[in-house]
Scaffold this active site. Structure first.
Site, short mmCIF file in Angstrom:
data_model
loop_
_atom_site.label_atom_id
_atom_site.label_comp_id
_atom_site.label_asym_id
_atom_site.label_seq_id
_atom_site.Cartn_x
_atom_site.Cartn_y
_atom_site.Cartn_z
N HIS A 52 45.18 30.69 -16.68
CA HIS A 52 44.91 31.64 -16.18
C HIS A 52 45.17 32.91 -16.70
O HIS A 52 45.97 32.81 -17.64
CB HIS A 52 45.20 31.17 -14.89
CG HIS A 52 44.72 30.36 -14.03
ND1 HIS A 52 44.92 30.99 -12.83
CD2 HIS A 52 44.19 29.49 -13.96
CE1 HIS A 52 44.37 29.82 -11.94
NE2 HIS A 52 44.07 29.29 -12.89
N GLU A 54 47.01 35.79 -16.55
CA GLU A 54 48.48 36.07 -16.42
C GLU A 54 49.22 34.87 -16.89
O GLU A 54 50.36 35.54 -17.82
CB GLU A 54 48.93 36.03 -14.95
CG GLU A 54 47.74 36.85 -13.91
CD GLU A 54 46.58 35.99 -13.13
OE1 GLU A 54 46.36 36.02 -11.98
OE2 GLU A 54 45.96 35.13 -13.96
N CYS A 82 47.19 34.04 -8.35
CA CYS A 82 47.00 33.03 -7.40
C CYS A 82 48.70 32.77 -7.37
O CYS A 82 49.20 33.44 -7.64
CB CYS A 82 46.45 31.45 -7.64
SG CYS A 82 46.66 30.86 -9.49
N CYS A 85 50.36 31.64 -10.58
CA CYS A 85 50.45 32.92 -11.34
C CYS A 85 51.85 33.60 -10.89
O CYS A 85 52.20 34.40 -11.74
CB CYS A 85 49.37 33.28 -11.74
SG CYS A 85 47.45 32.53 -12.91
#
Length: 148
Positions: A52, A54, A82, A85
């Site tokens: 992701h 991040e 999420c 993360c």
């Protein structure tokens, strides 16, 4: 630079993701007023469910600093993180995060969970939500509308 200016950089990263066929989420990590890392989702490109935006920038920043703890940093991300993360942000001890759009289906700051500010954890993050949220939302909506 201001929060909207750094968020615009994150949106630029998200647009690049969309062009590459990735879900358009971008992130920028600022350390002591300098951009230390920037990137976007790479889950498809890297065949990695943890890639992701991040996570990508946290990894890059930690490597550049030679330290997994990113004190004195601010993370800018186009979508509310999420749970995975948010956990990484807490583990990296990022003191501040700024994000664009809420994620009603998985956000871990306020929409589904409240991990970043939970007193049960050993680190809490100062969060500024809603910066350029309309732009971030529009980008995501356009991306998914084109795939339906």
């Amino acid at each position: 630079m201001s929060d909207p200016e750094f968020m615009q950089m994150a949106l630029d990263e998200a647009r690049a993701c969309a062009e590459a066929g990735e879900v358009p989420i971008g992130a920028v990590l600022v350390y002591r007023d300098d951009v230390l890392a920037r990137g976007g989702n790479r889950t498809i490109r890297d065949c990695d469910p943890t890639a992701h935006a991040e996570i990508v920038v946290l990894r890059e920043a930690a490597e550049k600093l030679g330290n997994y703890r990113l004190a004195e940093a601010t993370l800018y991300v186009t979508l509310e993180p999420c749970a995975m993360c948010a956990g990484a942000i807490v583990q990296a001890r990022v003191p501040r995060m700024v994000y664009g759009a809420d994620d009603p289906k998985g956000g871990a700051f306020r929409t589904c969970f409240e991990l970043l500010t939970s007193p049960k954890l050993n680190h809490q993050v100062e969060v500024t939500p809603g910066v350029l949220s309309e732009d971030a939302t529009s980008l995501l909506q356009s991306f998914f509308a084109a795939r339906r």
